[in-house]
Design a protein around this motif. Structure first.
Motif, PDB file in Angstrom:
ATOM      1  N   HIS A 120       3.717  70.632  34.611  1.00  0.00           N
ATOM      2  CA  HIS A 120       4.751  70.942  35.616  1.00  0.00           C
ATOM      3  C   HIS A 120       4.129  71.685  36.786  1.00  0.00           C
ATOM      4  N   SER A 121       3.199  72.581  36.479  1.00  0.00           N
ATOM      5  CA  SER A 121       2.650  73.413  37.552  1.00  0.00           C
ATOM      6  C   SER A 121       1.748  72.619  38.501  1.00  0.00           C
ATOM      7  N   THR A 122       1.280  71.434  38.078  1.00  0.00           N
ATOM      8  CA  THR A 122       0.539  70.620  39.060  1.00  0.00           C
ATOM      9  C   THR A 122       1.470  70.206  40.208  1.00  0.00           C
ATOM     10  N   PHE A 123       2.789  70.204  39.933  1.00  0.00           N
ATOM     11  CA  PHE A 123       3.759  69.843  40.983  1.00  0.00           C
ATOM     12  C   PHE A 123       3.948  70.964  42.003  1.00  0.00           C
ATOM     13  N   ALA A 124       3.315  72.110  41.721  1.00  0.00           N
ATOM     14  CA  ALA A 124       3.328  73.199  42.694  1.00  0.00           C
ATOM     15  C   ALA A 124       2.100  73.142  43.605  1.00  0.00           C
ATOM     16  N   THR A 125       1.290  72.080  43.496  1.00  0.00           N
ATOM     17  CA  THR A 125       0.083  72.004  44.323  1.00  0.00           C
ATOM     18  C   THR A 125       0.204  70.898  45.364  1.00  0.00           C
ATOM     19  N   ASN A 126      -0.482  71.084  46.469  1.00  0.00           N
ATOM     20  CA  ASN A 126      -0.565  70.020  47.471  1.00  0.00           C
ATOM     21  C   ASN A 126      -1.444  68.878  46.987  1.00  0.00           C
ATOM     22  N   ASP A 127      -2.455  69.201  46.177  1.00  0.00           N
ATOM     23  CA  ASP A 127      -3.351  68.145  45.701  1.00  0.00           C
ATOM     24  C   ASP A 127      -2.611  67.133  44.826  1.00  0.00           C
ATOM     25  N   ARG A 128      -1.613  67.558  44.062  1.00  0.00           N
ATOM     26  CA  ARG A 128      -0.807  66.620  43.269  1.00  0.00           C
ATOM     27  C   ARG A 128      -0.037  65.704  44.224  1.00  0.00           C
ATOM     28  N   ARG A 129       0.578  66.284  45.241  1.00  0.00           N
ATOM     29  CA  ARG A 129       1.344  65.482  46.208  1.00  0.00           C
ATOM     30  C   ARG A 129       0.418  64.479  46.911  1.00  0.00           C
ATOM     31  N   GLU A 130      -0.740  64.989  47.352  1.00  0.00           N
ATOM     32  CA  GLU A 130      -1.715  64.155  48.047  1.00  0.00           C
ATOM     33  C   GLU A 130      -2.235  63.031  47.138  1.00  0.00           C
ATOM     34  N   GLY A 131      -2.550  63.365  45.892  1.00  0.00           N
ATOM     35  CA  GLY A 131      -3.119  62.376  44.966  1.00  0.00           C
ATOM     36  C   GLY A 131      -2.158  61.215  44.755  1.00  0.00           C
ATOM     37  N   MET A 132      -0.910  61.517  44.566  1.00  0.00           N
ATOM     38  CA  MET A 132       0.073  60.454  44.313  1.00  0.00           C
ATOM     39  C   MET A 132       0.399  59.686  45.596  1.00  0.00           C
ATOM     40  N   ALA A 133       0.450  60.400  46.724  1.00  0.00           N
ATOM     41  CA  ALA A 133       0.692  59.725  48.010  1.00  0.00           C
ATOM     42  C   ALA A 133      -0.459  58.778  48.321  1.00  0.00           C
ATOM     43  N   ALA A 134      -1.683  59.227  48.088  1.00  0.00           N
ATOM     44  CA  ALA A 134      -2.855  58.398  48.376  1.00  0.00           C
ATOM     45  C   ALA A 134      -2.818  57.116  47.548  1.00  0.00           C
ATOM     46  N   PHE A 135      -2.430  57.241  46.281  1.00  0.00           N
ATOM     47  CA  PHE A 135      -2.323  56.040  45.447  1.00  0.00           C
ATOM     48  C   PHE A 135      -1.304  55.064  46.040  1.00  0.00           C
ATOM     49  N   ALA A 136      -0.139  55.595  46.396  1.00  0.00           N
ATOM     50  CA  ALA A 136       0.926  54.729  46.917  1.00  0.00           C
ATOM     51  C   ALA A 136       0.513  54.086  48.238  1.00  0.00           C
ATOM     52  N   GLU A 137      -0.308  54.805  49.019  1.00  0.00           N
ATOM     53  CA  GLU A 137      -0.743  54.282  50.325  1.00  0.00           C
ATOM     54  C   GLU A 137      -2.080  53.534  50.237  1.00  0.00           C
ATOM     55  N   LYS A 138      -2.582  53.328  49.028  1.00  0.00           N
ATOM     56  CA  LYS A 138      -3.824  52.596  48.798  1.00  0.00           C
ATOM     57  C   LYS A 138      -4.999  53.178  49.571  1.00  0.00           C
ATOM     58  N   ARG A 139      -5.143  54.500  49.533  1.00  0.00           N
ATOM     59  CA  ARG A 139      -6.297  55.139  50.186  1.00  0.00           C
ATOM     60  C   ARG A 139      -6.866  56.194  49.237  1.00  0.00           C
ATOM     61  N   LYS A 140      -8.015  56.750  49.618  1.00  0.00           N
ATOM     62  CA  LYS A 140      -8.680  57.747  48.794  1.00  0.00           C
ATOM     63  C   LYS A 140      -8.017  59.109  49.029  1.00  0.00           C
ATOM     64  N   ALA A 141      -7.854  59.878  47.970  1.00  0.00           N
ATOM     65  CA  ALA A 141      -7.216  61.194  48.134  1.00  0.00           C
ATOM     66  C   ALA A 141      -8.158  62.154  48.850  1.00  0.00           C
ATOM     67  N   ASN A 142      -7.575  62.998  49.667  1.00  0.00           N
ATOM     68  CA  ASN A 142      -8.354  64.012  50.379  1.00  0.00           C
ATOM     69  C   ASN A 142      -7.953  65.381  49.840  1.00  0.00           C
ATOM     70  N   TRP A 143      -8.751  65.911  48.906  1.00  0.00           N
ATOM     71  CA  TRP A 143      -8.372  67.160  48.229  1.00  0.00           C
ATOM     72  C   TRP A 143      -8.530  68.351  49.155  1.00  0.00           C
ATOM     73  N   THR A 144      -7.534  69.209  49.167  1.00  0.00           N
ATOM     74  CA  THR A 144      -7.634  70.432  49.980  1.00  0.00           C
ATOM     75  C   THR A 144      -7.748  71.679  49.105  1.00  0.00           C
ATOM     76  N   GLN A 145      -7.832  71.477  47.824  1.00  0.00           N
ATOM     77  CA  GLN A 145      -8.014  72.571  46.841  1.00  0.00           C
ATOM     78  C   GLN A 145      -6.844  73.537  46.865  1.00  0.00           C
ATOM     79  N   ASN A 146      -5.668  73.062  47.151  1.00  0.00           N
ATOM     80  CA  ASN A 146      -4.527  73.952  47.016  1.00  0.00           C
ATOM     81  C   ASN A 146      -3.262  73.159  46.662  1.00  0.00           C
TER      82      ASN A 146
END
Ligand code: HXC
Length: 258
Positions: free
Chosen positions: A232-258
């Motif tokens: 659940h706490s991964t949903f409190a991170t931007n990297d979780r949002r970015e990782g799933m968005a990147a998959f949906a947009e067919k691009r590589k995730a850009n981790w910001t470490q937060n």
């Protein structure tokens, strides 16, 4: 680096590299080596450029045990008073993932140190053992607990009661190590795996490490609950949002470490 018993290096791709380096004693784990290792682990843990850590020894020995010469004149009251060897548990408190790359002997405390790593890989010539029984003592840095959980009661009991060594192929077949590589390429393979891990989101990586370790340290219900809460706490991170968005947009995730 400025250590006496280890060599350290920051490798490309965010990897902290530690080589145990007491060749004259086959990397026996004296107090000085513990202090060096602990300090190196703490500084890699604190270094924002580092995402994963590799610990290795030499091709002849990962570590041949606790330092028998340092231990041999100790008396019971002192061992209890200082809770001798308890400080080694700090290795397991390292936040970033540690890959242990074992060539040669990993005996006694050396096998126990290896088992404190998060992922263990072995060179073809690796030999694991808990030979304390031959010295009139027993494992004291977690061997009876971690080896039994790793390979099951009967084989762990056999190793601890006979003191005999286990080779790399068997260690892999029993799940003590996850892979076996040729001795000469083991360190490169460990670095490659570490780079892959270091390229992931740091906070998510540490959450993932924590939940797997929980499986080793608690019963199933407590472990499941812990895993779900951390998930659940991964949903409190931007990297979780970015990782799933990147998959949906067919691009590589850009981790910001937060
Ligand atoms: C101190 C050690 C050592 C150790 C090797 N050396 N292991 N010194 N503590 N654990 C030293 C030797 O004394 C020797 O020093 C040098 O390293 C090279 O070792 P050799 O024995 O000459 O090498 P080799 O013939 O190749 O044999 C390798 C070996 C053997 C099979 C690994 O060294 C060995 O059996 N070592 C002890 C393994 C062991 O029992 N480990 C468990 C330790 S108890 P010199 O000065 O003579 O050249 C333990 C307890 C954990 O870990 C916690 C519970 C208390």
């Amino acid at each position: 680096s400025t250590y006496e018993n280890i060599l350290t290096e920051k490798k490309e791709g965010g990897v902290g590299f530690i080589q145990l380096n007491r060749p004259k004693a086959l990397n026996a784990l004296c107090d000085g080596l513990y202090k060096d290792l602990h300090s190196a682990l703490q500084s890699f843990d604190a270094d924002p450029e580092i995402g994963a850590i590799v610990i290795t020894g030499s091709e002849k020995a990962f570590a041949a045990g606790a330092d028998i010469k340092e231990m041999k004149d100790k008396e019971y009251p002192q061992t209890y008073l200082i809770d001798m060897l308890s400080w080694w548990e700090n290795v397991g408190k390292t936040r970033k993932p540690i890959i242990g790359a074992v060539n040669g002997y990993a005996l006694g405390g050396g096998c126990e140190l290896a088992m404190m790593c998060d992922i263990l890989i072995a060179g073809k010539n690796a030999k694991f053992g808990q030979p304390e029984i031959n010295l009139g003592t027993i494992p004291g840095m977690g061997g009876s607990q971690r080896l039994t959980r790793a390979i099951g009661k009967s084989r762990a009991m056999e190793m601890i009661l006979t003191g005999e060594m286990m080779d790399a192929e068997e260690a892999a077949s029993r799940g003590l190590v996850s892979r076996v590589h040729p001795t000469e390429s083991l360190v490169d393979e460990a670095l490659k795996m570490a780079r892959k891990i270091a390229a992931q989101s740091r906070p998510i990586t540490i959450m993932a490490k924590d939940v797997v370790n929980q499986a080793f340290e608690t019963g199933l219900q407590d472990g499941l609950k812990f895993e779900r809460r951390v998930f659940h706490s991964t949903f409190a991170t931007n990297d979780r949002r970015e990782g799933m968005a990147a998959f949906a947009e067919k691009r590589k995730a850009n981790w910001t470490q937060n």
